[in-house]
Write a protein that holds these residues in place. Structure first.
Motif, short mmCIF file in Angstrom:
data_model
loop_
_atom_site.label_atom_id
_atom_site.label_comp_id
_atom_site.label_asym_id
_atom_site.label_seq_id
_atom_site.Cartn_x
_atom_site.Cartn_y
_atom_site.Cartn_z
N GLU A 61 96.75 11.86 22.90
CA GLU A 61 95.36 11.48 23.09
C GLU A 61 94.39 12.59 22.68
O GLU A 61 93.30 12.32 22.15
N ALA A 62 94.78 13.84 22.91
CA ALA A 62 93.92 14.96 22.51
C ALA A 62 93.74 15.00 21.00
O ALA A 62 92.64 15.22 20.49
N VAL A 63 94.82 14.76 20.26
CA VAL A 63 94.75 14.78 18.80
C VAL A 63 93.94 13.60 18.28
O VAL A 63 93.14 13.73 17.35
N ALA A 64 94.12 12.43 18.88
CA ALA A 64 93.37 11.25 18.45
C ALA A 64 91.87 11.47 18.61
O ALA A 64 91.08 11.10 17.74
N ILE A 65 91.48 12.09 19.71
CA ILE A 65 90.06 12.31 19.97
C ILE A 65 89.50 13.44 19.11
O ILE A 65 88.39 13.36 18.57
N ALA A 66 90.28 14.51 18.92
CA ALA A 66 89.78 15.68 18.19
C ALA A 66 89.81 15.50 16.68
O ALA A 66 88.99 16.09 15.97
N SER A 67 90.74 14.70 16.17
CA SER A 67 90.92 14.61 14.72
C SER A 67 90.11 13.52 14.06
O SER A 67 89.79 13.60 12.86
N GLY A 68 89.79 12.45 14.80
CA GLY A 68 89.12 11.32 14.18
C GLY A 68 90.05 10.47 13.34
O GLY A 68 89.61 9.63 12.56
N ARG A 69 91.35 10.65 13.52
CA ARG A 69 92.35 9.88 12.78
C ARG A 69 93.18 9.03 13.74
O ARG A 69 93.36 9.40 14.91
N PRO A 70 93.70 7.89 13.28
CA PRO A 70 94.54 7.06 14.14
C PRO A 70 95.89 7.73 14.41
O PRO A 70 96.41 8.45 13.55
#
Length: 278
Positions: free
Chosen positions: A130-139
């Motif tokens: 979830e942290a990567v999804a929110i920080a990256s803007g990628r699915p």
């Protein structure tokens, strides 16, 4: 529209083969370039260090550990891609995965990560997906730590509440939705409103998807006294769904993930891959 670059997180976990198998299969289906990503965490002085032991011993132990983890991760990546007609790349960075993975993700169309394994002893953050999804803007496609029996995407459950997040997830998942044999738009506790659902909740989304050639149906449901996430999982089981698509509702506050209830339930209790976007 297709995914042309897929990035998969490779660590030394015992379950890494599960996500690698899914990533390799998707890359082959999509004709995508597959990037295996591994992060080597920097050396940190033990908090209990009081000078009683030579620092060299701690550093040697650290070096041996990161070398072993890299070897395991690379071997798993090579095994998953061997014999496949894939364009592949192995990428290693020195840093913390939660910092470097979101940056690398911005140059990919899709990330594949593993669900948090409560029995893992690795330093991978428990909120990494979830942290990567929110920080990256990628699915992000999250693969259950128990694994899957087949590549996801034959029967898909699209969670729809007419929000920005659900629209983003549906758009990002279009390559998978178009290839699916069946897509079910699930609207739970839906009510018509000028800023949300139309007169028939889910119908507008189904019409839009149908124009893309998606084989789509609509199901409306009521969560009643149960958690929305639990209702989603129940309907996924009812329809033998092999992929859930949903918007990720939450934000990061002081490095702590604050998630919506449905997001938290699905990420904790998922039995099929979950595709999420923020």
């Amino acid at each position: 529209m297709a995914y042309k670059t897929i990035l998969v997180h490779c660590d030394a976990s015992k379950n890494v083969a599960h996500r690698l198998g899914v990533a390799a299969e998707l890359a082959q289906q999509q004709g995508a370039h597959l990037v295996g990503f591994h992060a080597r965490p920097p050396f940190q002085t033990p908090v209990f260090f009081d000078g009683g032991f030579p620092m060299d011993d701690f550093f040697k132990s650290y070096e041996a550990s990161v070398k072993a983890d890299l070897s395991v991760a690379l071997a798993a990546f090579e095994k998953a891609t061997k014999g496949r007609h894939l364009s592949t790349e192995w990428r290693v960075v020195d840093g913390f995965v939660e910092n470097d993975l979101p940056v690398q993700a911005r140059y990919a169309d899709l990330l594949v990560l593993g669900q948090t394994d409560p029995e893992s002893t690795l330093p991978t953050p428990t909120d990494l997906p979830e942290a990567v999804a929110i920080a990256s803007g990628r699915p992000v496609l999250v693969v259950p730590h128990i694994g899957v029996t087949a590549a996801p995407g034959k029967t898909v459950l699209l969670c729809w509440n007419a929000s920005r997040e659900s629209a983003r997830a549906a758009t990002d998942a279009l390559p998978l939705l178009k290839a699916a044999a069946k897509v079910i738009v699930l609207a739970i506790d839906a009510k018509s409103s000028p800023a949300g659902h139309g007169a028939e909740p889910g119908a507008d989304a189904a019409t839009w998807l149908a124009r893309h050639g998606v084989k789509v149906t609509v199901q409306r449901d009521v969560a009643a006294d149960t958690d929305v996430g639990a209702t989603i999982l129940s309907r996924a089981a009812d329809h033998a769904v092999d992929l859930i698509v949903m918007g990720l509702y939450g934000h990061s506050r002081m490095r702590e993930m604050v998630l919506g209830g449905a997001s938290r339930t699905l990420l904790g209790s998922m039995t099929v891959p979950v595709f999420m976007a923020h």
